[in-house]
Design a protein around this motif. Sequence first.
Motif, PDB file in Angstrom:
ATOM      1  N   SER C 315       0.833  -1.211   0.000  1.00 54.26           N
ATOM      2  CA  SER C 315       0.000   0.000   0.000  1.00 54.26           C
ATOM      3  C   SER C 315       0.864   1.255   0.000  1.00 54.26           C
ATOM      4  O   SER C 315       0.558   2.240  -0.668  1.00 54.26           O
ATOM      5  CB  SER C 315      -0.892   0.039   1.234  1.00 54.26           C
ATOM      6  OG  SER C 315      -1.450  -1.201   1.492  1.00 54.26           O
ATOM      7  N   LEU C 316       1.950   1.189   0.769  1.00 53.45           N
ATOM      8  CA  LEU C 316       2.849   2.336   0.849  1.00 53.45           C
ATOM      9  C   LEU C 316       3.432   2.625  -0.533  1.00 53.45           C
ATOM     10  O   LEU C 316       3.472   3.767  -0.986  1.00 53.45           O
ATOM     11  CB  LEU C 316       3.965   2.003   1.845  1.00 53.45           C
ATOM     12  CG  LEU C 316       4.688   3.140   2.527  1.00 53.45           C
ATOM     13  CD1 LEU C 316       3.704   4.023   3.263  1.00 53.45           C
ATOM     14  CD2 LEU C 316       5.723   2.585   3.515  1.00 53.45           C
ATOM     15  N   MET C 317       3.867   1.592  -1.208  1.00 55.21           N
ATOM     16  CA  MET C 317       4.446   1.774  -2.544  1.00 55.21           C
ATOM     17  C   MET C 317       3.421   2.347  -3.500  1.00 55.21           C
ATOM     18  O   MET C 317       3.724   3.209  -4.311  1.00 55.21           O
ATOM     19  CB  MET C 317       4.945   0.429  -3.080  1.00 55.21           C
ATOM     20  CG  MET C 317       6.217  -0.028  -2.419  1.00 55.21           C
ATOM     21  SD  MET C 317       6.728  -1.595  -3.116  1.00 55.21           S
ATOM     22  CE  MET C 317       8.078  -1.984  -2.023  1.00 55.21           C
ATOM     23  N   ALA C 319       0.947   4.175  -2.781  1.00 53.85           N
ATOM     24  CA  ALA C 319       0.469   5.510  -2.408  1.00 53.85           C
ATOM     25  C   ALA C 319       1.399   6.611  -2.901  1.00 53.85           C
ATOM     26  O   ALA C 319       1.004   7.774  -2.976  1.00 53.85           O
ATOM     27  CB  ALA C 319       0.327   5.609  -0.894  1.00 53.85           C
ATOM     28  N   ILE C 320       2.628   6.258  -3.240  1.00 53.90           N
ATOM     29  CA  ILE C 320       3.591   7.303  -3.585  1.00 53.90           C
ATOM     30  C   ILE C 320       3.383   7.796  -5.005  1.00 53.90           C
ATOM     31  O   ILE C 320       3.383   7.016  -5.952  1.00 53.90           O
ATOM     32  CB  ILE C 320       5.015   6.763  -3.388  1.00 53.90           C
ATOM     33  CG1 ILE C 320       5.223   6.580  -1.892  1.00 53.90           C
ATOM     34  CG2 ILE C 320       6.047   7.694  -3.988  1.00 53.90           C
ATOM     35  CD1 ILE C 320       6.468   5.919  -1.514  1.00 53.90           C
TER      36      ILE C 320
END
Lengths: 345, 332, 390
Positions: C315-317, C319-320
């Motif tokens: 998710s972090l990846m 979101a960027i």
Amino acid sequence: MTAYIIRRLLILPLILLGVTFIIFGMMQLLGSDKLLAAYVNPNVFDKLTDEELEALKDKYGLNDPLIVRYGKWLNGVLHGDLGWSVVGKTYVSEALMQRIPYTAELALYAIFPVIGVGIWLGIVAAVNHDKFIDHAIRIFAVIGWSFPDFVFGLFILMIFYSFLGWLPPGNFSNWVEDAIKSSNFHYITHILSLDALLNGRFDIFWDVIRHLIGPIITISWLWWAYLLRITRSSMLEVLNKEYIRTARAKGLDEKVVINKHAKRNALIPVTTVGGAMVINLFAGTVIVEVIFNRVGLGSFVAQAATQLDYAAIMGGALFYSTILVVGNLIIDILYAAIDPRIRLG
Amino acid sequence: MYVSREPILQVKNLKTYFYTEDGVIKAVDGVSFELYKGETLGIVGESGSGKSVTSLTIMRLLDEKAKIESGEILFKGKDLLKISEEEMRKIRGNDIAMIFQEPMVALNPVYTIGDQIMEAIILHQKVKESEARKIAIDLLRKVGIPEPEKRVDQYPHQLSGGMRQRAMIAMALSCRPQILIADEPTTALDVTIQAQILELMKELQREYGMALIMITHDMGVIAETADRVAVMYAGRVVEYGTVDEIFKNPKHPYTYALLSSIPRLDVEDQELKSIPGTVPDPLNFPSGCRFHPRCEFAREECKNLDPKLFEVSPSHYTACPFYGVLENVGVK
Amino acid sequence: MEKRVVIKIDNLVKHFPIRAGVFKRIVGWVKAVDGVSFEVYEGETLGLVGESGCGKTTVGMTLLRLYEPTSGRIIFNDEDTTYYFMNYLKAKSYIKRTYIDKFEQLKIDKGAKALDELGNVDRKYYKIFIENGASGLYKYLLSNLKEKRKHFRQNVQIVFQDPYSSLDPRMRVKSIVAEGVLAHRLVERAKVNDFVGKTLQDVGIIPAHMFRFPHEFSGGQRQRIGIARALAMQPKVVIADEAVAALDVSIRSQIINLMENLQEKHKLTYIFISHDLAVVKHISDRVAVMYLGKMVEMAPKKELFENPLHPYTVSLMSAIPIPDPDKKKKKRIILKGDVPSPINPPGGCRFHTRCPVAKPICKEKEPPLVEVKPGHFVACHFPGSLKWKA
Ligand SMILES: Nc1ncnc2c1ncn2[C@@H]1O[C@H](COP(=O)(O)OP(=O)(O)O)[C@@H](O)[C@H]1O
Ligand SMILES: Nc1ncnc2c1ncn2[C@@H]1O[C@H](COP(=O)(O)OP(=O)(O)O)[C@@H](O)[C@H]1O
Ligand code: SF4
Ligand SMILES: [Mg+2]
Ligand SMILES: [Mg+2]
């Protein structure tokens, strides 16, 4: 909010207890002979023999341990018995009751102009930042700030009392004394100026006010300048906050921006100072009442101190401490009322 | 997305200077751009390049130290710099709304979220308080705040950063503005929250059909949201074009250097280019092309260039007359 | 070649007390770091990434002992350093708890055979224990504590985020850089100017500027000075806590490149703490992802970015925002809600409240950190079930 106030109210007696203990402890330094005077009518006191003295000390428990005596004293206080005042030539509680209204009157009349004028000028200055009116107010404040209050009081005394004779010293003129002692003057609030109005005696009212002007200006002089400075800088800071910009970006009228969005935030730090000020006004009455030769709690306590009137000093100290503690409580509650971050944690 | 060719906002040769004790800061020095109906214009640049001052000038929310030296800001043909403060107030929050960078400090701490949203509704739409409250609750629901009936009576400090920014958006959209200026709306937020907010803004823009000025220093956010881009450097627009032109075919050495100096998640074994030197001192901007002391392609003429934009294509402009040198280098 | 472990933290826990009321009673704990373990190899960069408040700074500060750890071990150069900064009694009780008691039992159960099943550090200490008894081990660990502290302080340095507040405004750059060096007697007083000049040159500051004050420098230059200060101590390990976060894009790449060059030149080991996954990806050899006080995934960089297994990492990846307009059409994974409070973290998997692929078990049972492939650790009941590709 209610929980917060209740919590604070519950601690209140504890703080008062601590304060009274400290006051009591300090008074014990005087020694038991002096202390005894508080319990005995002075006319009798001087004629007592040593044995009688000791017997009386025993009777009043002055030879008991400190904590026992404190307990007894506290018990007396709770029953309204503060002992005998040498200076007042009456019971301390009565002496206080007589004088507190005069001091309260002085303090109350001082508080409103100080707070009102101080805050108002502070806001006006901040809103007109760096314009002529701002500079003018600031110069005014700097002058006020640089005068010690008692020097100012002496000036007022010299100019308006002795030289011009506009403002008389004391609490009221002699004719008022007769008038208020007559049976058709009714005491209602015990604040003389108010009672005068309520009795429809405008002449008395005006006389009392004339006597109040000098003292009020003297004790409040320094404070309004201080309050003004705090308000001004607090307001300037708030006016630079992003939420003020947000408010303007909504298209709000500048009046709304200032009066709704800026003022309340700016008053948060002012509350602390304003509260401390009100408390100190009461303390300031001591000097002012002496300078202007007024009857009141301040002059009473000052006199009591010079004559080692133990019971009266205790009573006065108790009163001032109560004002202080309750005052601080009110400040904290005000603080919470203004700032939801404190109220809601 | 449908983007009309009808400009709703035109900024022409705008100059905003600050007169400080240390000297004159030419924060915005001849900025021009258009904003078309329904589009997103990205304004990108490093800190101090004049992005915020540009937006505050459009809103006429500058402080006293600032002076608008020249320029025009045409909103639907009307010059915002010429109208009265009274008229401007009717536009602010109603036709042009703005959201700020720090949701933590952009909301008034002593009033409830609901109160702050309702204020603008009552002011511009002339509705009753109960009606405004209903609208506010609906807006909060729309921007994805759970339990809006409860939140409406809460104070800013009771909300998380992401929630506050949602509340700010609700407030800005309360009067269905035609233009929304978002000044670094996600800079203070974590990336997963940023993704939420950007998604929300895109959705709402589509629904409301408003034009958006997205101000940021983050090239990723620009690529993500903008249709067209103005790149600012030291108070000037140095490059102006569609998002594809700017990212794939940059025609200003600064844009080019910027793009090659950001670490990217989608590129393997990337070599980071460094832009030498430091961000210029606003009191002492370099002469000519203000980028010349840091530009790898700089030549003698760059020190005395006139600030103006050269047309690369009808939609693409650059302030660098020597943009041809970038033909052979390519990004990445 | 076997990689050498320089720093190892073992089940590190740091809880901050929350105090309230008139008597400042402890009313709860902020579980800032709640059982984090990792090893850092000599000469590598370990990236520590996660959103604000996940405990990255706390890991760094506890590692340096600027915070006292609540529990866990911190090993540097094959020596346990956990007790270095405790008072004598506490240190002794720590050693007893951690080693002596365990070893006594081990000696009874298995004797010298146990050596084979112990890790590096434990083995070394057990050997001493067998040969010289408990008192021998105490003596080994507690002697020269002052020297040991100094050694640790010199070798593990930190660079902070804020180049404005981390340099004392009243000190000249020379004193800032030389302060630690002089205290540790790493150079002679007479040679200090030369030394500082060289160090400043190393980080790209004109040596003649050593007599200036911090405010005379820009943000990027100040960060260089902060790096020079750390570098001057000739450390083995540098912890960089958001060292480029406050810098402008064009300056950020300068500092990243500088740090990479310095690492090569001085054989430094970095723990690079950042909330910015792209920066971490650029500079790290291995990456550890944290969420709410826990490590959720750790792997060599290439492996992590090609094959992320934890739903939070994925998710972090996603979101960027990527600076390429062609990639914006791709739908990203939008996590629901906010990060929960570390005071009352969710039970089970801490990510379950926001996880797009959570199942009932995630609420019940905490997933352990397991090595799913050599060097690839993940703490999830369903690793790899959330997919996303840029
Ligand atoms: N109120 C102010 N007073 C003086 N200078 C200002 C003020 N606001 C902005 N500036 C200056 O204007 C320049 C541009 O600032 P700004 O528009 O805020 O940049 P950014 O692109 O980061 O938003 C900066 O050099 C800043 O120092
Ligand atoms: N000194 C402290 N006292 C109390 N709580 C703290 C302290 N330092 C950090 N915390 C809390 O611990 C958590 C982790 O913080 P931190 O390590 O700074 O996170 P990060 O560096 O990942 O942003 C946060 O919730 C923070 O509020
Ligand atoms: S354990 Fe469950 S909740 Fe946690 S990340 Fe894995 S799938 Fe999601
Ligand atoms: Mg800005
Ligand atoms: Mg941190």
